[in-house]
Write an enzyme that holds these catalytic residues in place. Structure first.
Site, PDB file in Angstrom:
ATOM      1  N   LYS A 188      49.284  18.584  53.803  1.00 13.48           N
ATOM      2  CA  LYS A 188      49.649  19.844  54.443  1.00 13.48           C
ATOM      3  C   LYS A 188      51.046  19.777  55.063  1.00 13.48           C
ATOM      4  CE  LYS A 188      45.203  21.792  54.330  1.00 13.48           C
ATOM      5  NZ  LYS A 188      44.585  20.685  53.593  1.00 13.48           N
TER       6      LYS A 188
HETATM    7  C1  LIG Z   1      43.802  20.736  52.373  1.00 13.11           C
HETATM    8  C2  LIG Z   1      43.504  19.498  51.609  1.00 13.11           C
HETATM    9  C3  LIG Z   1      43.043  19.531  50.278  1.00 13.11           C
HETATM   10  C4  LIG Z   1      42.777  20.817  49.527  1.00 13.11           C
HETATM   11  O1  LIG Z   1      43.931  21.532  49.207  1.00 13.11           O
HETATM   12  P1  LIG Z   1      43.853  23.078  48.801  1.00 13.11           P
HETATM   13  O2  LIG Z   1      45.245  23.555  48.766  1.00 13.11           O
HETATM   14  O3  LIG Z   1      43.066  23.726  49.936  1.00 13.11           O
HETATM   15  O4  LIG Z   1      43.134  23.178  47.522  1.00 13.11           O
HETATM   16  C5  LIG Z   1      42.824  18.317  49.631  1.00 13.11           C
HETATM   17  N1  LIG Z   1      42.995  17.138  50.272  1.00 13.11           N
HETATM   18  C6  LIG Z   1      43.417  17.069  51.547  1.00 13.11           C
HETATM   19  C7  LIG Z   1      43.566  15.727  52.196  1.00 13.11           C
HETATM   20  C8  LIG Z   1      43.707  18.241  52.265  1.00 13.11           C
HETATM   21  O5  LIG Z   1      44.109  18.157  53.548  1.00 13.11           O
END
Ligand SMILES: *Cc1c(COP(=O)(O)O)cnc(C)c1O
Length: 493
Positions: A112
């Site tokens: 993120k």
């Molecule tokens: C948010 C997240 C995901 C999923 O990503 P999306 O964009 O919601 O599909 C996968 N792995 C981790 C560690 C995340 O923080």
């Protein structure tokens, strides 16, 4: 370039407006009117740039209301000292056909950061362009990762404040420590009695309180969110697909022009959708493997064409993918069907009955690029162990889901096409599960587990996760949900 709502093609806005507003007024998501194209010469040129150069080049195609100098400054502040390696999103080649794209070298050790390190700068610049004179206060209800990533992104960004609410009973010890020790003059962190839903409902109530909003306007503030459906969070993610492809070419793993697959651990469909945008812009991507855990609503959808959220919710070892409504899928449906009426129809069915079935034509268009798969917690742990033993590469639980789905697809097809596995978190973020996978059953908890994983694996703890217990605790308040509005009121005095 104009942006339109996925549910109504009449209402066009600029990129800055799309980012400043977040959600379209009809409840739809903003999508660009056209997808800019890159030819092979341009991709070859990207190979010789650093990450910031690649980011500026790609994002400028969508942000034509920003100058190149402006974008350079934004990317320099986002992808600088907050990352622990110059490559920002390095590619690790495991063997001839498989590479891992590491998206966790930012300040919270998870993917993120790739978007949330840039969004605050993009947002404040967008607000200025839209003539907004009030200061923005970001409100977040978090079950862990997003809250910390948003805090790190917005900390000390001029013209912004951020207040995070986390459920007192709903985050891990390490996540809590990360948040309550957050530095920055413009940040607030408060525990709310109850679970994530209690915190989330409290934030929604504050957002829909018109009297409170006008009171804040008098003080020169307005409230906004930083959630993953904002175009400003999706756009920065397109960059690393191009970047990974270029790095695979530079490593000699593929030749320029060869196609690759990407395997993506998916929850809200934001990360993988960025891959689809990259593919649609001319990046030689053959297929996108959409990997789920036991919450396999997306792999069922890709197999049957029916999206059905009426099912049990599972708490898994890959919690950031524990999602039953993947909001960003709406953008794909709109782009591939070419019809806002059709998309609005599906979304209405989803909110009325929790399910919809796409037309055969749309299903065929989705099949052309996406293939789904899922795996259990037991398979996730097994995969971490297998890859550690075979390649000495340590993966977190989310990455392991994507790796396992890739292995299943390869063995089903009997061929090994080149594939990049998208790695979304440092293994140290999920030390308890990773230690279990490696067969270590030390009786430890919280921050000790991080140290233990370092001992067992011989890998250094990433800087942001070091010494968590020694940091100064800045935020100690625990309040009932009914006190959240007062907390925001006080915070913005
Ligand atoms: C948010 C997240 C995901 C999923 O990503 P999306 O964009 O919601 O599909 C996968 N792995 C981790 C560690 C995340 O923080």
């Amino acid at each position: 370039m104009k942006y339109f709502s996925t549910r109504n093609s009449m209402y066009g806005v600029t990129a800055a407006e799309a980012i400043a507003k977040g959600l379209a007024p009809d409840g739809g998501l903003f999508v660009p009117e056209t997808l800019p194209q890159l030819d092979m010469d341009e991709i070859a040129a990207l190979c010789n740039m650093d990450y910031c150069g690649r980011a500026v080049y790609i994002m400028s195609k969508y942000l034509d209301d920003f100058s190149e100098d402006e974008l350079k400054a934004l990317c320099a502040s986002a992808y600088g000292s907050g990352f622990d390696c110059d490559a920002v999103a390095p590619l690790r080649v495991l063997n001839g056909t498989t590479a891992v794209l590491e998206l966790w070298h930012g300040p919270t050790c998870a993917f993120k950061d790739m978007a949330l390190q840039l969004l605050p700068h993009l947002l404040t610049a967008s607000l200025k362009k839209c003539g907004e004179e009030r200061r923005v206060c970001i409100l977040v209800a978090t079950s862990g990762d997003t809250g910390k990533a948003a805090l790190e992104g917005f900390a000390d960004v001029p013209g912004t404040k951020i207040q995070v609410f986390y459920p007192n009973d709903g985050v891990s010890e390490a996540q809590k420590l990360q948040m309550i020790t957050q530095t920055g003059k413009n940040v607030g962190v408060t525990a709310v009695v109850g679970n994530f839903d209690d915190a989330q409902s409290g934030v929604k109530r504050i957002f829909s309180d018109a009297d409170f909003a006008s009171k804040l306007t008098e003080r020169g503030y307005f409230l906004s969110s930083a959630n993953s459906i904002n175009w400003g969070r999706l756009l920065p993610q397109i960059v690393y697909y191009f970047s990974a492809y270029c790095d695979f070419v530079k490593s000699g793993g593929i030749a320029l022009g060869d196609t690759v697959d990407f395997s993506v651990p998916t929850g809200n469909f934001g990360n993988i959708l960025a891959g689809w945008y990259a593919r649609s812009m001319g990046l030689p991507v053959c297929r996108l493997l959409c990997a789920s855990n036991a919450n396999n609503v997306l792999s069922d959808f890709l197999a049957s064409g029916c999206y059905d959220r009426n099912r049990a919710f599972h708490n898994t070892l890959s919690p950031s993918m524990d999602i039953l409504v993947s909001s960003n899928l709406e953008r794909l449906l709109c782009n591939l069907s070419g019809s806002t009426e059709e998309t609005a129809g599906y979304m209405k069915q989803l909110s009325d009955s929790g399910r919809y079935t796409v037309s055969p034509k749309l299903k065929a268009a989705i099949d052309e690029c996406f293939v789904g798969g899922y795996c259990s917690d037991a398979e996730t742990l097994e995969t971490i162990k297998t890859v550690w033993d075979k390649d000495s590469y340590l993966m977190d639980t989310h990455t392991a889901v994507a790796y396992k789905v890739l292995c299943d697809i390869r063995s089903g097809e009997g061929v090994e096409r080149p594939c990049i596995v998208v790695s979304t978190a440092s293994p140290f973020k999920f030390s308890d599960s990773v230690l279990k996978a490696l067969g270590d059953n030390a009786e430890k908890s919280g921050a000790e587990l991080i140290e233990r994983l370092s001992e067992v694996s011989g890998i250094e703890v990433p800087l942001p996760l070091r010494g968590l217990t020694e940091r100064e605790v800045r935020f100690k308040d625990i309040i009932p949900p009914s006190g959240m509005k007062t907390a925001v009121d006080e915070f913005l005095k």
